[in-house]
Write an enzyme that holds these catalytic residues in place. Sequence first.
Site, short mmCIF file in Angstrom:
data_model
loop_
_atom_site.label_atom_id
_atom_site.label_comp_id
_atom_site.label_asym_id
_atom_site.label_seq_id
_atom_site.Cartn_x
_atom_site.Cartn_y
_atom_site.Cartn_z
N ASN A 92 11.10 -2.16 4.89
CA ASN A 92 9.96 -2.07 6.04
C ASN A 92 9.66 -3.25 6.68
O ASN A 92 9.05 -4.17 5.71
CB ASN A 92 8.73 -1.28 5.29
CG ASN A 92 9.17 0.06 4.72
OD1 ASN A 92 9.92 0.93 5.36
ND2 ASN A 92 8.71 0.37 3.62
N HIS A 105 10.56 -7.56 0.50
CA HIS A 105 10.95 -6.72 -0.58
C HIS A 105 11.90 -5.68 -0.13
O HIS A 105 11.72 -5.06 1.05
CB HIS A 105 9.80 -6.23 -1.41
CG HIS A 105 8.82 -5.31 -0.53
ND1 HIS A 105 7.76 -6.21 0.46
CD2 HIS A 105 8.60 -4.22 -0.38
CE1 HIS A 105 6.96 -5.43 0.98
NE2 HIS A 105 7.50 -4.07 0.74
P1 DGP Z 1 5.63 -1.72 1.67
O1 DGP Z 1 4.87 -0.72 2.44
O2 DGP Z 1 7.20 -1.51 2.35
O3 DGP Z 1 4.96 -3.18 2.17
O4 DGP Z 1 5.84 -1.65 0.23
C1 DGP Z 1 4.84 -2.33 -0.62
C2 DGP Z 1 5.02 -1.49 -1.87
O5 DGP Z 1 4.42 -2.40 -3.08
C3 DGP Z 1 4.52 -0.27 -2.18
O6 DGP Z 1 5.68 0.79 -2.15
C4 DGP Z 1 3.76 -0.17 -3.26
C5 DGP Z 1 3.87 -1.53 -3.91
N1 DGP Z 1 2.94 -2.41 -4.42
C6 DGP Z 1 1.75 -2.75 -4.07
N2 DGP Z 1 1.17 -3.63 -4.74
C7 DGP Z 1 1.64 -3.55 -5.93
C8 DGP Z 1 1.45 -4.32 -7.27
O7 DGP Z 1 0.47 -4.82 -7.41
N3 DGP Z 1 2.34 -4.05 -8.31
C9 DGP Z 1 3.48 -3.23 -8.14
N4 DGP Z 1 4.39 -3.17 -9.20
N5 DGP Z 1 3.83 -2.81 -6.85
C10 DGP Z 1 2.95 -2.87 -5.86
#
Ligand code: DGP
Length: 119
Positions: A92, A105
Amino acid sequence: MSKPKPSDPTIFSKIIGREIPADIVYEDDECLAFKDINPCAPVHILVIPKKPIPRLCDASKEDMVLLGHLNLVANQVAADAGVGDAFRLVVNNGEGACQSVFHLHYHVIGGRTLQWPPG
Ligand code: DGP
């Protein structure tokens, strides 16, 4: 609280620095892969570079090898999770595309039937 800028450190920097926990499935000198905290499928792993590139569109030619490496690590973590022959790789890019964490990511998503086109 003011809105975060794309250049601000993110929660993913804290995961890289082990300041907050994550379920890490792969690490090397260049990148880290860990389970998404809010999975949208049985397999939902995030692959991130240790270099804090905010968005894919902020990457430059000097990141070419790193970007290729992230793709190969995505292959590897998908295979290790048992979905190596059917997974989706999602980036994204930007707020308008639902990017919420401004540290590049790749989402590796699999383990269920995936529809196309995505929403
Ligand atoms: P996006 O919407 O593409 O920016 O995805 C961000 C993703 O990151 C979302 O699917 C949830 C994940 N995420 C956010 N905060 C954390 C965290 O603290 N730990 C983990 N494992 N994932 C997280």
